[in-house]
Design an enzyme around this catalytic site. Sequence first.
Site, short mmCIF file in Angstrom:
data_model
loop_
_atom_site.label_atom_id
_atom_site.label_comp_id
_atom_site.label_asym_id
_atom_site.label_seq_id
_atom_site.Cartn_x
_atom_site.Cartn_y
_atom_site.Cartn_z
N ALA A 37 0.10 5.81 -7.56
CA ALA A 37 -0.33 5.38 -6.22
C ALA A 37 0.80 5.69 -5.23
O ALA A 37 1.29 4.82 -4.50
CB ALA A 37 -0.69 3.90 -6.21
N HIS A 42 7.94 6.71 -2.35
CA HIS A 42 8.19 7.46 -3.59
C HIS A 42 8.65 8.89 -3.28
O HIS A 42 9.56 9.41 -3.93
CB HIS A 42 6.91 7.57 -4.42
N SER A 192 2.59 0.46 -2.83
CA SER A 192 1.26 0.86 -3.32
C SER A 192 0.26 -0.25 -3.04
O SER A 192 -0.93 0.00 -2.90
CB SER A 192 1.32 1.15 -4.81
#
Length: 287
Positions: A37, A42, A192
């Site tokens: 996700a 990230h 997420s």
Amino acid sequence: MLSETSRIIRSVSDLSKSIDSFKKAGKSIALVPTMGALHEGHLSLIRLAKKNADVVVCTIFVNPTQFNDKKDLEKYPRTEEKDAELLNKEKCDIIFIPLMHEVYPVGHVPLKISYNGLDKVMEGDYRPGHFDGVVEVVARLFQMTRPDVACFGEKDFQQLAVIQELVAQHDFPILIIPGPIVREEHGLAMSSRNERLTAAQRSDASILYKTLNDMKKMAAFMNPDELASWGRDKISACECCELEYLEVAESHNLQPIYRWKETDSSRAFIVARFGEIRLIDNLQLLP
Ligand code: PAF
């Protein structure tokens, strides 16, 4: 030359062959562990990893052992195809999506650490067993990917501290590189879980960062205890969320501080629930 397209690997033996050949060629490896996700937070870690090593391995594995709430595990978003596209765009070299039975083979004995008090505060206190699961999976990911460096986001600041302990106590020859928190337009830390917020909750949730920032400004006028109470009152006055904790703590050992004199680096840590969604954030107060 490293690949133009990310290579998706699912088995430990294929990963091992690939890592062996990179190491033989003298390439350094960076690991970015994720539960998928993926969002900009990230991707910023992938960019950080690329700056610090020749080959970047991103792992996607929703680790059941770190979820103390079964519902949270069931509802955790799974977006493998979109994740692969994003990683491809970032030119991540390897996407490792391991199978459960290879991460946790029959008879596997989880690695343990001594938490030195990290399990007694904040996430340790509110999510029993959570860090045992994090240590277990991160140790397995280290063993499988054998990285030289590994990047973790500062949003989960306590997790970062636990992983530093894991590396130190088990002599993993890995440099841990923290990545700064990436925020949405109104300050909400990227997560997420944000995808599960309604539009109204998403807008309300900016109160977390706003309060942390206000606390940073007020730190000159209050002692840490007063400052934490002030922040708690601000959040509690808002009906949009339920405060789980707000603490002012020393950045190195995450223990609460009572006087500014006791610290050379302090942070405010906050967790609140917006409906079912539990959001976490932190901000450095001093220096
Ligand atoms: O921070 C996360 O996403 C997870 O805790 C991690 C480090 C990937 C371990 O499952």
